[in-house]
Write an enzyme that holds these catalytic residues in place. Sequence first.
Site, mmCIF file in Angstrom:
data_model
loop_
_atom_site.group_PDB
_atom_site.id
_atom_site.type_symbol
_atom_site.label_atom_id
_atom_site.label_comp_id
_atom_site.label_asym_id
_atom_site.label_seq_id
_atom_site.Cartn_x
_atom_site.Cartn_y
_atom_site.Cartn_z
ATOM 1 C CG ASP A 208 -0.230 -0.180 2.554
ATOM 2 O OD1 ASP A 208 -0.789 -0.851 3.444
ATOM 3 O OD2 ASP A 208 0.913 0.314 2.690
ATOM 4 C CG HIS B 130 4.276 -9.979 -0.270
ATOM 5 N ND1 HIS B 130 3.469 -10.129 0.828
ATOM 6 C CD2 HIS B 130 5.074 -11.085 -0.306
ATOM 7 C CE1 HIS B 130 3.752 -11.281 1.432
ATOM 8 N NE2 HIS B 130 4.717 -11.871 0.774
ATOM 9 C CB CYS C 19 1.529 -2.942 -22.326
ATOM 10 S SG CYS C 19 3.147 -2.177 -22.512
ATOM 11 N N GLY D 256 1.404 -6.455 13.298
ATOM 12 C CA GLY D 256 0.176 -6.624 12.513
ATOM 13 C C GLY D 256 0.235 -7.688 11.448
ATOM 14 C CG ASN E 153 -1.519 -9.224 15.858
ATOM 15 O OD1 ASN E 153 -2.716 -8.947 15.814
ATOM 16 N ND2 ASN E 153 -0.922 -9.907 14.907
ATOM 17 C CB ALA F 265 -0.183 -0.987 14.993
#
Length: 245
Positions: free
Chosen positions: A104, A119, A148, A188, A214, A233
Amino acid sequence: MQNKLKDVVNILQQARHTVAFTGAGISAESGIPTFRGKGGIWDKYDPIILEIDYFKKNPDKAWPHIKDMFYNVIDKAQPNPAHKVLAQWEQQGLLKAIITQNIDNLHQKAGNKNVIEYHGNTRDLICLNCGKITPVKQTDMTQNPVTCPHCGGLLKPDFVFFGESIPLEAQQQSLWHTQSSDVYLVIGTTGIIMPASLLPYEAKKNGATIIEINLTPSNYTNTITDIFLQGKAGDILPGLQKLMN
Ligand code: APR
């Protein structure tokens, strides 16, 4: 809890190489749904959408869901107090790196420079035909499937799909920081998805103190976690920062 917070502040202030390993939970208070747990993404969508073979065969089926799951949500999201504290800690020299499973971009938006995106990210798209990378902001995302601008080939989000390997540089940088760390903040994450979820075990094996933040216990809590700070958090990290001032 107050004593635990004071212990963690002392540990952080004496640490040599603190690394933060973050998951979807750190962005929950920015309005980005987590993957698991109540109201999670996998409650609404079938993970097959993010299987690379399925995506290649059914791009027109996958793309609309991918836009709903990520692009329509992340663009509006802003860093929350948890992200902001980690950015302060990097500026103060208390935090050497963030290894994030999140795509994000909120750690960078908060100001962190040393962010390893295990990731990948949602900023760019990669063409499965010519291999060129195009920023989302320079792409017509209304198309289905998204193609594309250079060759008309199929564009795929530049984050890691199930069945794809982790970018080599992210693997190498993450391993180096993990093996160099003496304090590892695990924030988290359920600790389910490999190979990312193996990193805290590697840190522990190398003698790091594992501090976990957490809402609920994770795979790490009763195995490798040394100090478990249960809660949001966005509350706990500012609470630690306040004790440091
Ligand atoms: N503060 C702290 N932790 C929170 C908060 C919060 N406000 N809200 C939720 N959590 C915790 C949950 O208790 C859970 O342990 O965040 C975790 C979210 O777990 P997941 O949704 O499984 O996210 P994550 O562990 O990052 O998933 C890893 O799975 O689907 C793949 O690629 C995807 O990167 C993702 C990976």
